[in-house]
Motif scaffolding. Structure first.
Motif, PDB file in Angstrom:
ATOM      1  N   GLN A  57       0.819  -1.215   0.000  1.00 18.08           N
ATOM      2  CA  GLN A  57       0.000   0.000   0.000  1.00 18.08           C
ATOM      3  C   GLN A  57       0.853   1.266   0.000  1.00 18.08           C
ATOM      4  O   GLN A  57       0.530   2.241  -0.663  1.00 18.08           O
ATOM      5  N   VAL A  58       1.959   1.266   0.767  1.00 19.55           N
ATOM      6  CA  VAL A  58       2.818   2.456   0.863  1.00 19.55           C
ATOM      7  C   VAL A  58       4.253   2.016   0.616  1.00 19.55           C
ATOM      8  O   VAL A  58       4.785   1.183   1.354  1.00 19.55           O
ATOM      9  N   ARG A  59       4.839   2.570  -0.430  1.00 15.10           N
ATOM     10  CA  ARG A  59       6.224   2.233  -0.736  1.00 15.10           C
ATOM     11  C   ARG A  59       7.208   3.183  -0.030  1.00 15.10           C
ATOM     12  O   ARG A  59       8.283   2.762   0.358  1.00 15.10           O
ATOM     13  N   GLN A  60       6.845   4.462   0.089  1.00 17.79           N
ATOM     14  CA  GLN A  60       7.732   5.414   0.754  1.00 17.79           C
ATOM     15  C   GLN A  60       6.914   6.585   1.305  1.00 17.79           C
ATOM     16  O   GLN A  60       5.801   6.852   0.843  1.00 17.79           O
ATOM     17  N   LEU A  61       7.508   7.270   2.316  1.00 18.07           N
ATOM     18  CA  LEU A  61       6.904   8.451   2.922  1.00 18.07           C
ATOM     19  C   LEU A  61       7.962   9.541   3.038  1.00 18.07           C
ATOM     20  O   LEU A  61       9.156   9.248   3.198  1.00 18.07           O
ATOM     21  N   GLU A  62       7.535  10.770   2.955  1.00 14.30           N
ATOM     22  CA  GLU A  62       8.431  11.909   3.160  1.00 14.30           C
ATOM     23  C   GLU A  62       7.849  12.802   4.250  1.00 14.30           C
ATOM     24  O   GLU A  62       6.655  13.108   4.238  1.00 14.30           O
ATOM     25  N   VAL A  63       8.721  13.179   5.203  1.00 10.02           N
ATOM     26  CA  VAL A  63       8.316  14.111   6.266  1.00 10.02           C
ATOM     27  C   VAL A  63       9.361  15.214   6.349  1.00 10.02           C
ATOM     28  O   VAL A  63      10.493  15.053   5.885  1.00 10.02           O
ATOM     29  N   LEU A  64       8.970  16.304   6.944  1.00  9.81           N
ATOM     30  CA  LEU A  64       9.855  17.453   7.134  1.00  9.81           C
ATOM     31  C   LEU A  64      10.160  17.562   8.627  1.00  9.81           C
ATOM     32  O   LEU A  64       9.249  17.680   9.443  1.00  9.81           O
ATOM     33  N   VAL A  65      11.447  17.488   8.987  1.00  9.55           N
ATOM     34  CA  VAL A  65      11.879  17.621  10.380  1.00  9.55           C
ATOM     35  C   VAL A  65      12.480  19.003  10.560  1.00  9.55           C
ATOM     36  O   VAL A  65      13.342  19.423   9.777  1.00  9.55           O
ATOM     37  N   SER A  66      12.015  19.692  11.579  1.00 12.31           N
ATOM     38  CA  SER A  66      12.493  21.046  11.881  1.00 12.31           C
ATOM     39  C   SER A  66      13.343  21.015  13.141  1.00 12.31           C
ATOM     40  O   SER A  66      12.964  20.410  14.133  1.00 12.31           O
ATOM     41  N   ALA A  67      14.528  21.663  13.076  1.00 15.66           N
ATOM     42  CA  ALA A  67      15.407  21.828  14.243  1.00 15.66           C
ATOM     43  C   ALA A  67      15.350  23.293  14.661  1.00 15.66           C
ATOM     44  O   ALA A  67      15.711  24.171  13.886  1.00 15.66           O
ATOM     45  N   THR A  68      14.882  23.552  15.868  1.00 14.30           N
ATOM     46  CA  THR A  68      14.702  24.920  16.374  1.00 14.30           C
ATOM     47  C   THR A  68      15.519  25.099  17.638  1.00 14.30           C
ATOM     48  O   THR A  68      15.513  24.222  18.511  1.00 14.30           O
ATOM     49  N   ASP A  69      16.267  26.235  17.732  1.00 16.47           N
ATOM     50  CA  ASP A  69      17.031  26.494  18.954  1.00 16.47           C
ATOM     51  C   ASP A  69      16.136  27.171  19.992  1.00 16.47           C
ATOM     52  O   ASP A  69      14.987  27.529  19.726  1.00 16.47           O
ATOM     53  N   ALA A  70      16.688  27.348  21.206  1.00 15.50           N
ATOM     54  CA  ALA A  70      15.924  27.917  22.319  1.00 15.50           C
ATOM     55  C   ALA A  70      16.208  29.396  22.512  1.00 15.50           C
ATOM     56  O   ALA A  70      15.954  29.943  23.574  1.00 15.50           O
ATOM     57  N   GLY A  71      16.752  30.057  21.474  1.00 12.53           N
ATOM     58  CA  GLY A  71      17.043  31.481  21.579  1.00 12.53           C
ATOM     59  C   GLY A  71      15.784  32.322  21.507  1.00 12.53           C
ATOM     60  O   GLY A  71      14.665  31.823  21.357  1.00 12.53           O
ATOM     61  N   SER A  72      15.988  33.625  21.639  1.00 16.47           N
ATOM     62  CA  SER A  72      14.869  34.564  21.568  1.00 16.47           C
ATOM     63  C   SER A  72      15.272  35.720  20.660  1.00 16.47           C
ATOM     64  O   SER A  72      16.122  36.538  21.031  1.00 16.47           O
ATOM     65  N   PRO A  73      14.676  35.806  19.446  1.00 14.62           N
ATOM     66  CA  PRO A  73      13.693  34.874  18.891  1.00 14.62           C
ATOM     67  C   PRO A  73      14.376  33.588  18.420  1.00 14.62           C
ATOM     68  O   PRO A  73      15.553  33.610  18.066  1.00 14.62           O
ATOM     69  N   PRO A  74      13.626  32.460  18.400  1.00 13.49           N
ATOM     70  CA  PRO A  74      14.243  31.197  17.990  1.00 13.49           C
ATOM     71  C   PRO A  74      14.508  31.168  16.487  1.00 13.49           C
ATOM     72  O   PRO A  74      13.803  31.780  15.694  1.00 13.49           O
ATOM     73  N   LEU A  75      15.543  30.419  16.098  1.00  6.58           N
ATOM     74  CA  LEU A  75      15.893  30.199  14.698  1.00  6.58           C
ATOM     75  C   LEU A  75      15.745  28.709  14.405  1.00  6.58           C
ATOM     76  O   LEU A  75      15.983  27.861  15.282  1.00  6.58           O
ATOM     77  N   SER A  76      15.359  28.381  13.164  1.00  8.26           N
ATOM     78  CA  SER A  76      15.113  26.980  12.834  1.00  8.26           C
ATOM     79  C   SER A  76      15.603  26.667  11.430  1.00  8.26           C
ATOM     80  O   SER A  76      15.795  27.554  10.602  1.00  8.26           O
ATOM     81  N   THR A  77      15.775  25.342  11.187  1.00  4.69           N
ATOM     82  CA  THR A  77      16.189  24.817   9.885  1.00  4.69           C
ATOM     83  C   THR A  77      15.404  23.531   9.643  1.00  4.69           C
ATOM     84  O   THR A  77      15.161  22.763  10.578  1.00  4.69           O
ATOM     85  N   ASN A  78      15.021  23.296   8.378  1.00  4.65           N
ATOM     86  CA  ASN A  78      14.254  22.110   8.019  1.00  4.65           C
ATOM     87  C   ASN A  78      15.095  21.164   7.179  1.00  4.65           C
ATOM     88  O   ASN A  78      15.992  21.590   6.437  1.00  4.65           O
ATOM     89  N   VAL A  79      14.769  19.879   7.266  1.00  2.00           N
ATOM     90  CA  VAL A  79      15.407  18.863   6.446  1.00  2.00           C
ATOM     91  C   VAL A  79      14.349  17.815   6.080  1.00  2.00           C
ATOM     92  O   VAL A  79      13.407  17.571   6.845  1.00  2.00           O
ATOM     93  N   THR A  80      14.473  17.239   4.899  1.00  2.00           N
ATOM     94  CA  THR A  80      13.527  16.224   4.420  1.00  2.00           C
ATOM     95  C   THR A  80      14.026  14.838   4.811  1.00  2.00           C
ATOM     96  O   THR A  80      15.192  14.503   4.586  1.00  2.00           O
ATOM     97  N   VAL A  81      13.125  14.044   5.394  1.00  2.00           N
ATOM     98  CA  VAL A  81      13.424  12.663   5.759  1.00  2.00           C
ATOM     99  C   VAL A  81      12.551  11.762   4.880  1.00  2.00           C
ATOM    100  O   VAL A  81      11.316  11.867   4.913  1.00  2.00           O
ATOM    101  N   ARG A  82      13.205  10.927   4.085  1.00  2.00           N
ATOM    102  CA  ARG A  82      12.489   9.988   3.207  1.00  2.00           C
ATOM    103  C   ARG A  82      12.532   8.609   3.854  1.00  2.00           C
ATOM    104  O   ARG A  82      13.610   8.066   4.125  1.00  2.00           O
ATOM    105  N   LEU A  83      11.349   8.026   4.096  1.00  2.00           N
ATOM    106  CA  LEU A  83      11.227   6.707   4.708  1.00  2.00           C
ATOM    107  C   LEU A  83      10.844   5.709   3.630  1.00  2.00           C
ATOM    108  O   LEU A  83       9.772   5.822   3.011  1.00  2.00           O
ATOM    109  N   LEU A  84      11.702   4.731   3.370  1.00  2.00           N
ATOM    110  CA  LEU A  84      11.456   3.685   2.378  1.00  2.00           C
ATOM    111  C   LEU A  84      11.001   2.420   3.097  1.00  2.00           C
ATOM    112  O   LEU A  84      11.652   1.968   4.052  1.00  2.00           O
ATOM    113  N   VAL A  85       9.858   1.846   2.629  1.00  2.00           N
ATOM    114  CA  VAL A  85       9.311   0.625   3.212  1.00  2.00           C
ATOM    115  C   VAL A  85       9.942  -0.567   2.500  1.00  2.00           C
ATOM    116  O   VAL A  85       9.901  -0.658   1.260  1.00  2.00           O
TER     117      VAL A  85
END
Length: 753
Positions: A529-557
């Motif tokens: 039914q599902v061969r692969q999935l893609e999600v977006l993971v965000s890394a955010t620091d604890a600063g004020s204001p916070p800064l973040s970066t995204n990366v794509t995670v591909r999950l292969l079944v």
């Protein structure tokens, strides 16, 4: 008694200070004339000098808010600031003589320093003398041996009394008590350091009438009330020796380097006596003054040479005043004054006194920010006290002159804590002496972090794998990001987000640990039914204001062997079962039938192999291992039965392997009539013969027509070998590839689209 300068200054000076204060309020850190006050010495600690906040144009609230304090380059704090009232008060009892000696002026200078923003005022307090010292003679008793033949008007020098006070509080007059007819006192002042007191003989002495005289010499200062000091004068009238020693100079001046070795000759004093014999023999000695009991000199009693006996220091004393008495063998004496000037040599390195220092410094501080305020000084004088100040190998900071000998250490460029977290700023000071003396001061400036860096993943994208039918909440991998900032600004928190902006929520079957970035699959997945999935993971620091970066995670079944092969042909649920025709004249290897099967898995789990598991005549037929083609293994013989039942096993390559079986019937016949005869014998006995014959004829006709249609239709209207067709079996459609034998293997259930 406290007297503020504001009461005693002329109106013009007061107006100038008001204008200066106004300018100082308008322009940050404006330098102007100092604020001046005066205070009498001997005031009690805590006595009020003046309201410095009012004179500086500030309020007590501003003093507290801007952390006002007193900074003295000398290091000793004579005053303290009351922030609550703005008053300047004495921190200790002031002794003018201790602070300034006999100098006519005595001024204590310091800075009123305000932080945030940085501003300072120069304050000078003049310490006024009070009459707190009485005149003191060097000796309590002075004896003179005077010839009775001395002429009236003869002068006999007396070492002057000393008063530590200055100005009008110093010695103003000398008197004799009780008064007598023989002597009077003469007092002459040529300068503050050149005073002469002589006893003047008013009339000739008569030893026979008075062999000794005793009276007091009184020195009186000009204070209110006046103070006085007394020494006893003892006059011994001599009968002979009518000449006293006389110095060649009234004042001798010598110069000596402060680093002169001990034993060095400074100068020689010379006195002469016209008498002969014992009355002409002269000896020299120091007549020491008050406070000079430990002179660094000695005098040779015979030669009059004055030599250095202790180490000299120009910074402690610039000159010495010495009285020398020459006495002959008859008791007559003469006096002279000796002034020894100590010549400065460059023996003191420059000093740096820090008034303000700010560390740590935020990395976003703008260029021109003041880091430190300091003063430079040198205890030497003249050229030896001239100081130059410079930075050593530093590009991020510079020195800026502030006021007289004050400098500001300021930033000249933007700072980056991630590049340099700490600066060692070395300030080199050097005087102009020969040889030049230097000194260094190191400022350790720490740079505090600002949240100016977003987290950075260690990969541009991540690919992770999970086997289908996984257990819930299985760990499949981890993402990792680092932040070059420090402290809370470097703490990274992970979260999921939708891959596309149109999606409102991220995938519900995947989660990420917010602390360590571990990625989990929350529920079992099905590869089919599902061969692969893609999600977006965000890394955010604890600063004020916070800064973040995204990366794509591909999950292969990853596929698991969870589907058994499905046989498409021959149909296993048909009734009656289908039969395949093989001529008895077939050569070995002739194609008889084809078993077609599919597997819903992928990879080797879908790789199928065929093998003949059971046959009526085991040696007559064989099955292709990978093609599923049923071919003759040898030519049929006359003894071979006309009907053969074959069981073919289909296996995939999974572990463990899954399999299915296909059963088909092969009829050996030389003609259609023989085939119909065999098929008729296999028909159900309950069905009428006419009806069975009709159906068989229809079947043969349908197969023949279909075969001719495939041969005659152009390529665009039908399926050729090598093209795909839909095969219908058991009510389902499967996409299969046609080959040359498809018209023999698939005479039934074929739908061309």
């Amino acid at each position: 008694m406290l007297i503020t300068e504001g009461v005693r200054r002329p109106a013009m000076a007061s107006a100038r200070q008001v204008l200066c204060l106004c300018a100082l309020l308008c322009v940050p850190r404006v330098r102007c004339e100092p604020i001046r006050y005066s205070v009498a010495e001997e005031g009690e600690s805590g006595s009020v000098v003046a309201n410095v906040a009012e004179d500086a144009g500030l309020t007590p609230a501003q003093l507290s808010a801007r952390r006002a304090r007193i900074a003295s380059p000398a290091g000793r704090q004579h005053f303290r600031l009351e922030r609550a009232t703005g008053r300047l008060v004495l921190a200790e009892r002031l002794d003018r003589e201790e602070l300034c000696g006999r100098s006519l002026t005595c001024t204590l200078a310091f800075e009123l320093l305000l932080e945030n923003p940085l501003q300072f005022f120069r304050v000078e307090v003049a310490v006024e003398d009070v009459n707190d010292h009485s005149p003191v003679f060097p000796e309590e008793r002075v004896t003179f041996q005077i010839l009775e033949t001395s002429d009236p008007g003869s002068r006999f020098p007396v070492e002057a009394a000393h008063d530590l006070d200055v100005g009008s509080n110093s010695i103003q007059a000398y008197t004799i008590a009780p008064e007598n007819e023989y002597f009077s006192v003469s007092f002459e002042t040529h300068s503050d350091d050149d005073k002469y007191v002589d006893l003047v003989l008013d009339q000739t002495l008569d030893r026979e009438a008075h062999s000794e005289l005793l009276f007091s010499l009184i020195a009186t200062d000009g204070g209110s009330p006046p103070r006085s000091g007394t020494t006893q004068i003892h006059i011994v009238v001599l009968d002979v020796n009518d000449n006293a020693p006389t110095f060649t100079q009234k004042l001798y001046i010598g110069r000596v380097l402060e680093n002169a070795p001990m034993g060095s000759v400074v100068l020689s004093v010379v006195a002469t006596d016209p008498d002969v014999g014992l009355n002409g023999d002269i000896s020299y000695r120091f007549s020491q003054s008050v406070g000079e009991s430990h002179l660094p000199f000695t005098i040779d009693s015979m030669s009059g040479e004055i030599r250095v006996t202790k180490i000299l220091d120009f910074e402690d004393a610039q000159k010495y005043e010495i009285s020398v008495r020459a006495t002959d063998g008859g008791g007559l004496s003469g006096m002279c004054n000796v002034m020894v000037e100590v010549v400065d040599v460059n023996d003191n390195a420059p000093e740096l006194v820090v008034s303000f220092f700010s560390s740590p410094l935020p990395e976003n501080a703008e260029p021109g920010t003041v880091v430190a305020l300091f003063a430079v000084r040198d205890r030497d004088s003249g050229v030896n006290g001239e100081i130059t100040c410079a930075l050593e190998d530093q590009l991020s900071f510079s020195l800026r002159p502030a006021y007289k000998n004050y400098y500001e250490l300021v930033t000249v460029s933007t700072l980056d804590r991630e590049e340099t977290a700490q600066y060692l700023v070395v300030i080199l000071t050097a005087d102009a002496g020969s040889p030049s003396l230097t000194n260094t001061q190191t400022f350790t400036v720490d740079i505090s972090d600002v949240n100016d860096n977003a987290p950075v993943f260690n990969q541009t994208s991540y690919t992770m794998y999970v086997r289908e039918n996984n257990i819930p909440a299985v760990l499949v991998g981890a993402v990792s990001a680092v932040d070059s900032d420090a402290g809370p600004n470097a703490k990274v928190i992970y979260s999921l987000g939708p891959v596309y902006a149109a999606e409102r929520d991220p995938c519900s079957c995947i989660s990420v640990n917010s602390e360590n970035g571990h990625v989990f699959v929350l529920r079992p997945l099905d590869y089919e039914q599902v061969r692969q999935l893609e999600v977006l993971v965000s890394a955010t620091d604890a600063g004020s204001p916070p800064l973040s970066t995204n990366v794509t995670v591909r999950l292969l079944v990853v596929d698991e062997n969870d589907n058994a092969p499905v046989v498409l042909h021959p149909a296993q649920d048909s009734s009656p079962p289908s039969s395949e025709l093989a001529p008895r004249s077939a050569e070995p290897g002739a194609l008889v039938a084809k078993v077609v099967a599919v597997d819903a898995d992928a990879g080797q789990n879908a790789w199928l192999s065929y093998e003949l598991a059971k046959a009526t005549e085991p040696g007559l037929f064989r099955v292709g291992l990978h093609s599923g083609e049923v071919r003759t293994a040898r030519s049929p013989l006359a003894r071979d039965a006309p009907r053969h039942s074959l069981v073919v096993v289909v296996k995939d390559q999974g572990r463990p392997a899954l399999s299915a079986t296909a059963t088909l019937t092969v009829v050996l016949a030389e003609s259609v009539a023989e085939l119909l005869s065999e098929l008729g014998s296999a028909a159900a006995p309950a069905e009428p013969a006419g009806s069975l014959t009709r159906w068989l004829v229809l079947a043969v006709v349908a197969v023949s027509c279909l075969f001719l249609a495939f041969l005659l239709l152009p390529p665009a209207s039908g399926a050729l070998c090598g093209e795909y067709m839909y095969l219908r079996t058991n009510g389902k459609y499967f996409n299969i590839k046609c080959n040359l034998s498809c018209y023999v293997c698939f005479p039934y259930n074929i739908v061309v689209v």
